[in-house]
Design a protein around this motif. Structure first.
Motif, PDB file in Angstrom:
ATOM      1  N   SER A  25       0.793  -1.317  -0.317  1.00  0.00           N
ATOM      2  CA  SER A  25       0.008  -0.047   0.048  1.00  0.00           C
ATOM      3  C   SER A  25       0.996   1.178   0.000  1.00  0.00           C
ATOM      4  O   SER A  25       2.070   1.248   0.567  1.00  0.00           O
ATOM      5  CB  SER A  25      -0.991  -0.144   1.229  1.00  0.00           C
ATOM      6  N   GLY A  26       0.300   2.267  -0.338  1.00  0.00           N
ATOM      7  CA  GLY A  26       1.154   3.424  -0.399  1.00  0.00           C
ATOM      8  C   GLY A  26       1.086   4.214  -1.667  1.00  0.00           C
ATOM      9  O   GLY A  26       0.279   3.863  -2.763  1.00  0.00           O
ATOM     10  N   SER A  27       1.969   5.078  -1.845  1.00  0.00           N
ATOM     11  CA  SER A  27       2.317   5.679  -3.418  1.00  0.00           C
ATOM     12  C   SER A  27       3.200   4.684  -4.399  1.00  0.00           C
ATOM     13  O   SER A  27       4.223   4.509  -4.491  1.00  0.00           O
ATOM     14  CB  SER A  27       3.187   7.065  -3.108  1.00  0.00           C
ATOM     15  N   ILE A  28       2.202   3.724  -4.821  1.00  0.00           N
ATOM     16  CA  ILE A  28       2.873   2.781  -5.796  1.00  0.00           C
ATOM     17  C   ILE A  28       2.417   3.158  -7.261  1.00  0.00           C
ATOM     18  O   ILE A  28       1.281   3.337  -7.575  1.00  0.00           O
ATOM     19  CB  ILE A  28       2.192   1.310  -5.522  1.00  0.00           C
ATOM     20  N   PHE A  29       3.333   2.968  -8.200  1.00  0.00           N
ATOM     21  CA  PHE A  29       3.148   3.295  -9.442  1.00  0.00           C
ATOM     22  C   PHE A  29       3.030   1.669 -10.317  1.00  0.00           C
ATOM     23  O   PHE A  29       2.301   1.488 -11.022  1.00  0.00           O
ATOM     24  CB  PHE A  29       4.254   4.065 -10.217  1.00  0.00           C
ATOM     25  N   THR A  30       4.133   0.831  -9.957  1.00  0.00           N
ATOM     26  CA  THR A  30       3.946  -0.431 -10.445  1.00  0.00           C
ATOM     27  C   THR A  30       5.120  -1.386  -9.378  1.00  0.00           C
ATOM     28  O   THR A  30       5.755  -0.613  -8.808  1.00  0.00           O
ATOM     29  CB  THR A  30       4.449  -0.678 -11.698  1.00  0.00           C
ATOM     30  N   ILE A  31       4.591  -2.463  -9.417  1.00  0.00           N
ATOM     31  CA  ILE A  31       5.333  -3.590  -8.572  1.00  0.00           C
ATOM     32  C   ILE A  31       6.158  -4.401  -9.481  1.00  0.00           C
ATOM     33  O   ILE A  31       5.496  -5.112 -10.401  1.00  0.00           O
ATOM     34  CB  ILE A  31       4.487  -4.488  -7.659  1.00  0.00           C
ATOM     35  N   TYR A  32       7.590  -4.581  -9.368  1.00  0.00           N
ATOM     36  CA  TYR A  32       8.107  -5.455 -10.332  1.00  0.00           C
ATOM     37  C   TYR A  32       8.268  -6.671  -9.308  1.00  0.00           C
ATOM     38  O   TYR A  32       7.068  -7.399  -9.302  1.00  0.00           O
ATOM     39  CB  TYR A  32       9.597  -4.788 -10.480  1.00  0.00           C
ATOM     40  N   GLY A  33       9.448  -7.284  -9.078  1.00  0.00           N
ATOM     41  CA  GLY A  33       9.292  -8.680  -8.678  1.00  0.00           C
ATOM     42  C   GLY A  33       9.056  -8.711  -7.245  1.00  0.00           C
ATOM     43  O   GLY A  33       9.053  -7.589  -6.526  1.00  0.00           O
ATOM     44  N   MET A  34       8.497  -9.837  -6.693  1.00  0.00           N
ATOM     45  CA  MET A  34       8.087 -10.124  -5.421  1.00  0.00           C
ATOM     46  C   MET A  34       8.592 -11.394  -4.932  1.00  0.00           C
ATOM     47  O   MET A  34       8.626 -12.175  -5.614  1.00  0.00           O
ATOM     48  CB  MET A  34       6.659  -9.758  -5.283  1.00  0.00           C
ATOM     49  N   ASP A  35       8.926 -11.543  -3.626  1.00  0.00           N
ATOM     50  CA  ASP A  35       9.610 -12.591  -3.047  1.00  0.00           C
ATOM     51  C   ASP A  35       8.910 -12.807  -1.592  1.00  0.00           C
ATOM     52  O   ASP A  35       8.556 -12.122  -0.981  1.00  0.00           O
ATOM     53  CB  ASP A  35      11.123 -12.498  -3.074  1.00  0.00           C
ATOM     54  N   TRP A  36       9.151 -14.042  -1.147  1.00  0.00           N
ATOM     55  CA  TRP A  36       8.990 -14.615   0.017  1.00  0.00           C
ATOM     56  C   TRP A  36      10.294 -14.928   0.418  1.00  0.00           C
ATOM     57  O   TRP A  36      11.054 -15.810  -0.109  1.00  0.00           O
ATOM     58  CB  TRP A  36       7.712 -15.878   0.179  1.00  0.00           C
ATOM     59  N   TYR A  37      10.586 -14.484   1.757  1.00  0.00           N
ATOM     60  CA  TYR A  37      11.752 -15.163   2.447  1.00  0.00           C
ATOM     61  C   TYR A  37      11.194 -15.744   3.740  1.00  0.00           C
ATOM     62  O   TYR A  37      10.341 -15.449   4.247  1.00  0.00           O
ATOM     63  CB  TYR A  37      12.827 -13.877   2.569  1.00  0.00           C
ATOM     64  N   ARG A  38      12.075 -16.790   4.447  1.00  0.00           N
ATOM     65  CA  ARG A  38      11.954 -17.074   5.558  1.00  0.00           C
ATOM     66  C   ARG A  38      13.216 -16.819   6.596  1.00  0.00           C
ATOM     67  O   ARG A  38      14.343 -17.095   6.128  1.00  0.00           O
ATOM     68  CB  ARG A  38      11.317 -18.451   5.632  1.00  0.00           C
ATOM     69  N   GLN A  39      13.034 -16.857   7.846  1.00  0.00           N
ATOM     70  CA  GLN A  39      14.147 -16.954   8.736  1.00  0.00           C
ATOM     71  C   GLN A  39      13.819 -17.627   9.965  1.00  0.00           C
ATOM     72  O   GLN A  39      12.976 -17.224  10.734  1.00  0.00           O
ATOM     73  CB  GLN A  39      14.672 -15.490   9.003  1.00  0.00           C
ATOM     74  N   ALA A  40      14.398 -18.950  10.070  1.00  0.00           N
ATOM     75  CA  ALA A  40      14.223 -19.577  11.347  1.00  0.00           C
ATOM     76  C   ALA A  40      14.884 -19.152  12.478  1.00  0.00           C
ATOM     77  O   ALA A  40      16.071 -18.355  12.277  1.00  0.00           O
ATOM     78  CB  ALA A  40      14.378 -21.114  10.911  1.00  0.00           C
ATOM     79  N   PRO A  41      14.696 -19.442  13.839  1.00  0.00           N
ATOM     80  CA  PRO A  41      15.589 -18.912  14.929  1.00  0.00           C
ATOM     81  C   PRO A  41      17.023 -19.397  14.770  1.00  0.00           C
ATOM     82  O   PRO A  41      17.188 -20.648  14.679  1.00  0.00           O
ATOM     83  CB  PRO A  41      14.875 -19.586  15.892  1.00  0.00           C
ATOM     84  N   GLY A  42      17.871 -18.516  15.048  1.00  0.00           N
ATOM     85  CA  GLY A  42      19.285 -18.969  14.614  1.00  0.00           C
ATOM     86  C   GLY A  42      19.912 -19.304  13.406  1.00  0.00           C
ATOM     87  O   GLY A  42      20.713 -19.449  13.196  1.00  0.00           O
ATOM     88  N   GLN A  43      18.882 -18.767  12.564  1.00  0.00           N
ATOM     89  CA  GLN A  43      19.534 -19.275  10.887  1.00  0.00           C
ATOM     90  C   GLN A  43      19.287 -17.861  10.108  1.00  0.00           C
ATOM     91  O   GLN A  43      18.802 -16.876  10.514  1.00  0.00           O
ATOM     92  CB  GLN A  43      18.563 -20.149  10.281  1.00  0.00           C
ATOM     93  N   GLN A  44      19.941 -17.799   9.011  1.00  0.00           N
ATOM     94  CA  GLN A  44      20.101 -16.815   8.172  1.00  0.00           C
ATOM     95  C   GLN A  44      18.986 -16.774   7.285  1.00  0.00           C
ATOM     96  O   GLN A  44      18.127 -17.831   7.266  1.00  0.00           O
ATOM     97  CB  GLN A  44      21.228 -16.831   7.107  1.00  0.00           C
ATOM     98  N   ARG A  45      18.310 -15.696   6.722  1.00  0.00           N
ATOM     99  CA  ARG A  45      17.307 -15.501   6.010  1.00  0.00           C
ATOM    100  C   ARG A  45      17.369 -16.109   4.983  1.00  0.00           C
ATOM    101  O   ARG A  45      18.526 -15.981   4.170  1.00  0.00           O
ATOM    102  CB  ARG A  45      16.785 -13.912   5.866  1.00  0.00           C
ATOM    103  N   GLN A  46      16.400 -16.861   4.144  1.00  0.00           N
ATOM    104  CA  GLN A  46      16.647 -17.545   2.837  1.00  0.00           C
ATOM    105  C   GLN A  46      15.429 -17.256   2.083  1.00  0.00           C
ATOM    106  O   GLN A  46      14.302 -17.258   2.478  1.00  0.00           O
ATOM    107  CB  GLN A  46      16.706 -19.101   3.078  1.00  0.00           C
ATOM    108  N   LEU A  47      15.694 -17.280   0.883  1.00  0.00           N
ATOM    109  CA  LEU A  47      14.884 -17.016  -0.139  1.00  0.00           C
ATOM    110  C   LEU A  47      13.842 -18.628  -0.573  1.00  0.00           C
ATOM    111  O   LEU A  47      14.311 -19.453  -0.479  1.00  0.00           O
ATOM    112  CB  LEU A  47      15.338 -16.715  -1.507  1.00  0.00           C
ATOM    113  N   VAL A  48      12.660 -18.220  -0.233  1.00  0.00           N
ATOM    114  CA  VAL A  48      11.646 -19.258  -0.490  1.00  0.00           C
ATOM    115  C   VAL A  48      11.081 -19.353  -1.703  1.00  0.00           C
ATOM    116  O   VAL A  48      10.959 -20.426  -2.621  1.00  0.00           O
ATOM    117  CB  VAL A  48      10.386 -19.199   0.564  1.00  0.00           C
TER     118      VAL A  48
END
Length: 122
Positions: A25-48
């Motif tokens: 939401s907000g001042s959006i003209f267009t959205i290019y790529g979208m991603d889901w990431y996740r981060q488990a406790p004690g681990q690095q964020r990873q691309l899903v």
């Protein structure tokens, strides 16, 4: 100002399903790529999973065949259907998107949501 808000997380039993949502939401003209990431406790964020503005998708090997990413450009929203969940899927799930706020912004800016927690446990 642009905001990304995730929803749909919660507690689910192993083998169960959840659908996550992310809405920009907000001042959006267009959205290019979208991603889901996740981060488990004690681990690095990873691309899903990733999805382009045209709908092309890509998945991490550990979710391929179980998760489905999709988007609704008219609603500035993205979804993650998660099936056959297991304890390894327990994590904070984040939405990320490249968003242009003006018509001459051809590269966009990377925005992040604050995450929604998914807990897989019996």
């Amino acid at each position: 100002q642009v905001q990304l808000v995730e929803s749909g997380g919660g507690l689910v039993q192993p083998g169960g399903s959840l659908t996550l949502s992310c809405t920009a939401s907000g001042s959006i003209f267009t959205i290019y790529g979208m991603d889901w990431y996740r981060q488990a406790p004690g681990q690095q964020r990873q691309l899903v999973a990733s999805i382009t503005s045209g709908g092309s998708t890509n998945y991490a090997p550990f979710v391929k065949g179980r998760f489905t990413i999709s988007r609704d450009n008219a609603k500035n929203s993205m979804y993650l259907q998660m099936n056959n969940l297991n304890s390894d899927d327990t994590a904070l799930y984040y939405c990320s998107a490249i968003i242009a706020t003006t018509s001459d912004d051809f590269s966009g800016t990377n925005y992040w949501g604050k995450g929604t927690l998914v807990t897989v446990s019996s």
